[in-house]
Design an enzyme around this catalytic site. Structure first.
Site, PDB file in Angstrom:
ATOM      1  N   SER A 174      12.798  79.007  39.055  1.00 40.73           N
ATOM      2  CA  SER A 174      13.372  79.919  39.113  1.00 40.73           C
ATOM      3  C   SER A 174      13.031  81.339  39.929  1.00 40.73           C
ATOM      4  CB  SER A 174      13.507  80.834  37.526  1.00 40.73           C
ATOM      5  OG  SER A 174      14.666  79.958  36.947  1.00 40.73           O
TER       6      SER A 174
ATOM      7  N   SER B  13      17.025  81.437  38.465  1.00 42.50           N
ATOM      8  CA  SER B  13      17.443  82.319  37.569  1.00 42.50           C
ATOM      9  C   SER B  13      17.112  83.625  38.159  1.00 42.50           C
ATOM     10  CB  SER B  13      17.266  82.109  36.283  1.00 42.50           C
ATOM     11  OG  SER B  13      15.716  82.203  35.996  1.00 42.50           O
TER      12      SER B  13
ATOM     13  N   LYS C 166      12.702  91.624  36.259  1.00 45.92           N
ATOM     14  CA  LYS C 166      13.762  90.721  35.847  1.00 45.92           C
ATOM     15  C   LYS C 166      14.039  91.149  34.344  1.00 45.92           C
ATOM     16  CE  LYS C 166      14.649  85.632  35.571  1.00 45.92           C
ATOM     17  NZ  LYS C 166      14.205  84.297  35.570  1.00 45.92           N
TER      18      LYS C 166
END
Lengths: 534, 550
Positions: free
Chosen positions: A212, A188, A113
């Site tokens: 997330s 997210s 990420k």
């Protein structure tokens, strides 16, 4: 040790019939249920084929890179793809040729990420303010992965600084859900989830502040594992809400997520909030199906959280969760319903705490030392312009909310009260987990929704976090794994089941999750997109 | 390391040891405290009180009249930079030169993803200082974030302690030097808390741009907040001086004000005598010498009293004022528009600071004798307050003195030697007492040798300087140089007779009434004896011979 995960010879072990009496659920491959084999660990498969000489790390890397090339224009999972993937893979091959020992993640292709620092590789948290920023150090989790032979494929897309539930709040691009390109992958960590679902990488790292990792795992039909707070070092994770943030793992199987977690877990002297708790060898939990007893989860106490199946949850999601509960029961679990009275208080408390901490954590992005600086005549203008142009709308909104909540005169009413709620939630979870080994709930109130659907309705989007935020407030480990499909998209949309465990008891989640996954019949969670991709 | 009080401590007009800073300004310069000994009062004019610096255009006697009606209320915030090896929350060296940005890392630069890790030495120093200031310790304290934007603050917040400081509710005892009226004072300590320092801004000459130096960012500080217990510039300066002394005694900081290792911000208000509530508080910054603290406060008291007196009390506003050393006045730096909201909240990246009783006890046991205890002990030994203050002022000097008397030297004599000849030597040579070659043991020997008459005081002084510079033993030097005092009356008499007979003219003058010439004769005899003649005996015999009627 690696042989425990053999392709199954027989699937007749459990006479469960899934998806009975549910019209909303679509089987991914209709009539062929009995020939779908349980998902296999990509990490173990890779290792096996490298050690046997069946293929090379470079060959594997090439096939993934070519899949990225084919699917990325539609999916947009990556903000950056590493130029060194092939080179890193060739180094692994050289080690194999020399007969050197291989780390457990050798040749494993890992997406990271974009809010997790990778040395020399862009790390922007999908924010303009950090556009082109390249950190001078690896996050501890990334460092560990590299030491164990893992290859960082690239940086995955996300909601800016982790603030969002759809990945639409990325400053750079919108990621599509591989199951239906018109839908969001969740967020997210949407890029990390979609990349694993689309087999652009084998596993990936995400971060989970309020769901997330788990919610996008549910939306994309992959396994998402949020460890206990403190299990994994946060060093190198760009802070959103420090007391809630954890680095989590995505995999297409429970075993992959578990093995990745094992690789990154442990105390880190660079993170004072990391725990010195021992990290157990999770791998012993990943028995092959043919070693399962008739009731492999006999006596495991499972509490289904009543408040998560009430109004506001899609009927398809509710029935998939109930189906999953029945499946667990069939595996030997003792199922009871539990109530968490503080459940509904979590969402507002979460948004107060997360916004407050983020308003502070994001103060360092001032354009002075790194990131985008807008030149100005005087200091306040420099701050205003650099931050005004650098941050997106969602980030600004949360900074404003957090600044307000921490202001003199409001602190007690918001931040302090939210902390009191947090204590209540912890207590309720503790009590429920004293009665049960694990708790289950849906991962999200719905399956993936359309891109743009909730863009202008932040409250509706925030409401979607209701299943997951409490777990962060309590700091507990939780795993989401696909448990069924609901109608939508070209061939159905995946729905995830959330399993919540006691602090530092990821082992139990992995054990239950693995058996659940290996015995779940009726659907393979491979998105239709991949039908046309080699 | 700490140099000695002789060079860097503070201006002092009463002693040989006054610094250049003192002389740079004004002849009647203010002195915070006297380090002077009885032998050193000749250097500059002796003054009995500090000069109050008044705003121009006002007759000072009228001002004094006005001042009599008001009382100042003064509190001080002191920042002590800790001399830990590394910074508070990262492993960067805390010892850096002047070159900017060489001791920095992702943590103290506030890079994304970097996290603070507490240096345990900071806690230890906090506990040490808290105990030394007679505070209650919080066995469970925490860190908080103090938030504001400034380019020298990399994270946009300072890691500090807000509602639960590591230590609180203490006090400090000190003695006001005699020349400022003397007396013992106790000032309350509100709290001591741990925090990190910010970096520094370097402004270009043209004013077009500024640059940031983060070497200092993350350096550990202890902030000491006093109760508003002080009433004058002298008291405030003495308080600050005691903070420096304690920090140096404890070894937690070098305490150098000029380098910014000890920084004092003063809060001051005045009120008509008899009024219970406080007046409007003004903060004064940029005080980097004890003399500046005292003078700035006295200036501020005068300024505020005049405004009161002229019916312009509303012109005294809550603000931060800057002390201008050149102009000897305070000027407005920034007016405070309401209270700054720092949005404090608990630092989520750091766990609570838990102290065990055992830990605190072990630190308590390791504390050195503190200045106040030393002063009381010296006083009990019979030393005068001026000596007491001088000796206890610098921890190295105090330790040296203690070692000398530990070897059996007489207290008053040891004090005199250290405060006069040794102090003068150190000042001339720009040395610290730790640098001298004369061991405490040999000084004790020297004192004993004079006292028992082995050598004369004059010889003692002569060899002192050699011992200071080169070391060696007193006994060895006496032997090698044949310095043993002549105490045989016959031998002295011989020399006296010779001198008297060789100076018939002077003898005649003496006998005709010019008795002052005794000194001349004594000098001649002493010269002949190479300084070894016992002065008492010499004078006795000399008088006999001079006055003999033959």
């Amino acid at each position: 040790m690696l042989s425990t995960l053999q392709p199954p010879r027989s699937l007749s072990l459990l006479p469960l019939r899934r998806f009975r009496n549910s019209k909303t659920i679509v089987s991914a491959s209709s009539s062929t249920t009995s020939v779908i084999s349980p998902p296999q660990s990509q990490i173990l498969t890779t290792r096996r084929s490298l050690l046997s000489g069946e293929t090379t790390a470079a060959e594997i890397a090439k096939s993934y890179l070519s899949r990225i090339r084919l699917t990325e224009p539609q999916l947009k999972c990556f903000l950056h793809v590493s130029e060194n993937v092939l080179k890193d893979a060739q180094e692994i091959d050289q080690r194999i040729a020399k007969g050197e020992e291989l780390g457990p993640l050798a040749g494993v292709l890992i997406g990271v990420k974009d809010n997790i620092c990778t040395q020399g590789m862009p790390s922007t948290a999908a924010s303009r303010i950090l556009e082109h920023y390249r950190p001078p150090f690896d996050a501890t989790a990334v460092k560990k992965i590299k030491e164990l032979g893992g290859i960082v494929v690239g940086k995955t897309n996300m909601d800016e600084f982790g603030m969002g539930s759809t990945t639409e709040a990325s400053a750079f691009q919108v990621t599509a859900n591989p199951w239906d390109l018109s839908r969001v992958p969740g967020g997210s960590s949407g890029g990390s989830a979609a990349a694993v679902a689309a087999r652009q990488c084998m596993v990936s790292l995400g971060s989970d502040t309020g769901g997330s990792v788990r919610q996008p795992a549910s939306f994309c039909g992959v396994v998402g594992l949020k460890p206990t707070y403190g299990r994994v070092s946060r060093f190198g994770l760009m802070a959103y809400a420090s007391s809630l943030d954890v680095i989590g793992c995505f995999g297409s199987t429970v075993a992959d997520a578990g093995m990745l977690l094992h690789a990154i877990s442990g105390y880190d002297r660079f993170d004072s909030t990391s725990s010195k708790q021992d990290v157990p060898e999770f791998q012993s939990q990943f028995l092959s199906v043919d070693h399962f007893e008739s009731k492999p989860l006999n006596g495991v106490k499972v509490g289904i959280i009543r408040e998560t199946l009430e109004d506001g949850v899609d009927s398809g999601v509710r029935s998939a969760t109930q189906e999953a509960a029945s499946h667990l029961e069939a595996l030997g679990c003792v199922l009871t319903e539990v109530s968490l009275p503080s459940f509904s208080l979590g969402l507002p408390a979460y948004y107060v705490i997360a916004s407050s901490e983020s308003s502070s954590n994001l103060s360092r992005y001032d354009g002075v030392r790194y990131g985008n600086q807008v030149m100005a005549e005087e200091l306040n203008k420099l701050y205003e312009c650099s931050r005004g142009e650098g941050f997106g709308g969602e980030v600004k909104m949360r900074i404003l909310m957090g600044t307000y909540a921490l202001s003199a005169g409001y602190y007690d009413a918001y931040y302090k009260r939210a902390q009191q709620v947090r204590t209540l939630i912890r207590k309720d979870f503790k009590a429920a987990l004293e009665q049960n080994d694990i708790l289950i709930s849906p991962a999200a109130p719905s399956a993936a929704y359309k891109i743009g659907e909730k863009k202008d309705d932040p409250l509706a989007m925030y409401a979607g976090d209701i299943m997951t935020v409490n777990v962060n407030l309590a700091g507990l480990p939780a795993m989401v794994l696909p448990c069924g499909l609901v109608e939508g998209g070209p061939s159905g949309l995946p729905v995830g089941l959330q399993m919540i465990g006691a602090a530092f008891d990821e082992e139990k989640l992995l054990k239950v999750g693995h058996i659940f996954e290996q015995t779940l019949k009726g659907s393979s969670f491979v998105p239709p997109l991949l039908a046309n991709v080699p | 390391m700490s140099t000695t009080l002789f060079r860097t401590f503070q201006p002092n007009q009463f002693s040989l040891l006054g610094t250049s800073l003192l002389r740079r300004r004004r002849s009647n310069n203010f002195s915070v405290r006297s380090c002077g000994s009885q032998t050193t009062t000749t250097h500059e004019a002796k003054q009995s009180s500090p000069t109050r610096v008044a705003p121009k255009n006002h007759k000072s006697n009228k001002l004094d009249e006005i001042l009599r009606d008001y009382e100042a209320v003064i509190g001080i915030e002191t920042h002590v930079q800790l001399s830990t090896l590394t910074k508070a929350f990262c492993s960067c060296s805390n010892n850096y030169g002047s070159y900017p940005n060489i001791s920095i890392c992702p943590v103290c630069m506030g890079l994304p993803g970097a996290l603070p890790v507490l240096n345990s030495k900071v806690v230890e120093f906090g506990v040490r200082l808290g105990l030394a200031l007679n505070c209650d310790l919080s066995l469970k304290s925490k860190f908080d974030r103090k938030q504001y934007f400034y380019p020298d603050l990399p994270k946009g917040y300072q890691i500090s302690q807000f509602d639960i400081p590591i230590a609180s509710g203490g006090y400090v005892d000190l003695d006001i030097p005699l020349e400022f009226g003397g007396g013992h004072r106790r000032f309350g300590i509100t709290r001591v808390h741990m925090e990190e320092d910010a970096g520094k801004l370097l402004h270009s000459d043209t004013g077009d741009y500024s640059q940031v130096d983060l070497n200092r960012a993350g350096v550990p500080l202890l902030e000491i907040v006093s109760e508003p217990d002080m009433r004058s510039g002298i008291e405030a300066a003495e308080y600050a001086c005691e903070m420096q002394r304690i920090a140096r005694y404890l070894g937690v900081s070098n305490g150098n004000m000029q380098e910014g290792s000890l920084r004092c911000d003063v809060n001051i208000s005045i009120r008509p005598i008899g009024q219970a509530e406080f007046g409007t508080k003004v903060e004064i910054k940029n005080l980097n010498a004890f003399s500046a603290i005292s003078r700035a406060i006295d200036f501020e008291i005068s300024r505020q009293a005049l405004l009161y007196n002229q019916g312009k009390a509303d012109e005294i506003v809550t603000e931060t004022r800057l002390w201008e050393e050149g102009a000897q006045k305070t000027v407005t730096m920034r007016k405070k528009e309401g209270l700054a909201d720092y949005r404090y909240f608990p630092e989520p990246d750091l766990p609570e600071v838990i102290l065990t009783k055992e830990y605190v006890d072990s630190i308590r046991a390791s504390l050195p004798e503190l200045p106040e205890a030393k002063r009381r002990r010296y006083e009990a030994m019979g030393l005068g307050m001026q000596d007491v203050l001088f000796l206890a002022n610098d921890v190295s000097v105090a330790e040296y003195f203690d070692a000398v008397i530990g070897k059996g030297a007489e207290v008053k004599l040891a004090a005199n030697w250290i405060m006069s000849d040794i102090a003068a030597y150190l000042k001339n040579e720009k040395l610290s007492i730790n640098d001298i070659k004369l061991t405490p043991h040999e000084l004790a020997e020297l004192i004993a040798a004079i006292k028992d008459g082995t050598i004369s005081g004059k010889i003692g002084k002569e060899i002192l300087f050699e011992l200071l510079a080169k070391g060696g033993t007193v006994k060895g030097m006496i032997k090698a140089k044949d310095l043993v005092q002549i105490t045989d009356p016959v031998e002295i008499e011989k020399m006296v007779i010779q001198v008297v007979s060789e100076n018939p003219k002077q003898l005649e003058q003496y006998r005709s009434g010019k008795t002052k010439l005794q000194g001349y004769f004594a000098g001649q005899v002493m010269k002949m004896s190479k300084g070894k003649a016992n002065p008492g005996l010499l004078n006795k015999i000399l008088l006999e011979k001079l006055n003999a009627k033959d």
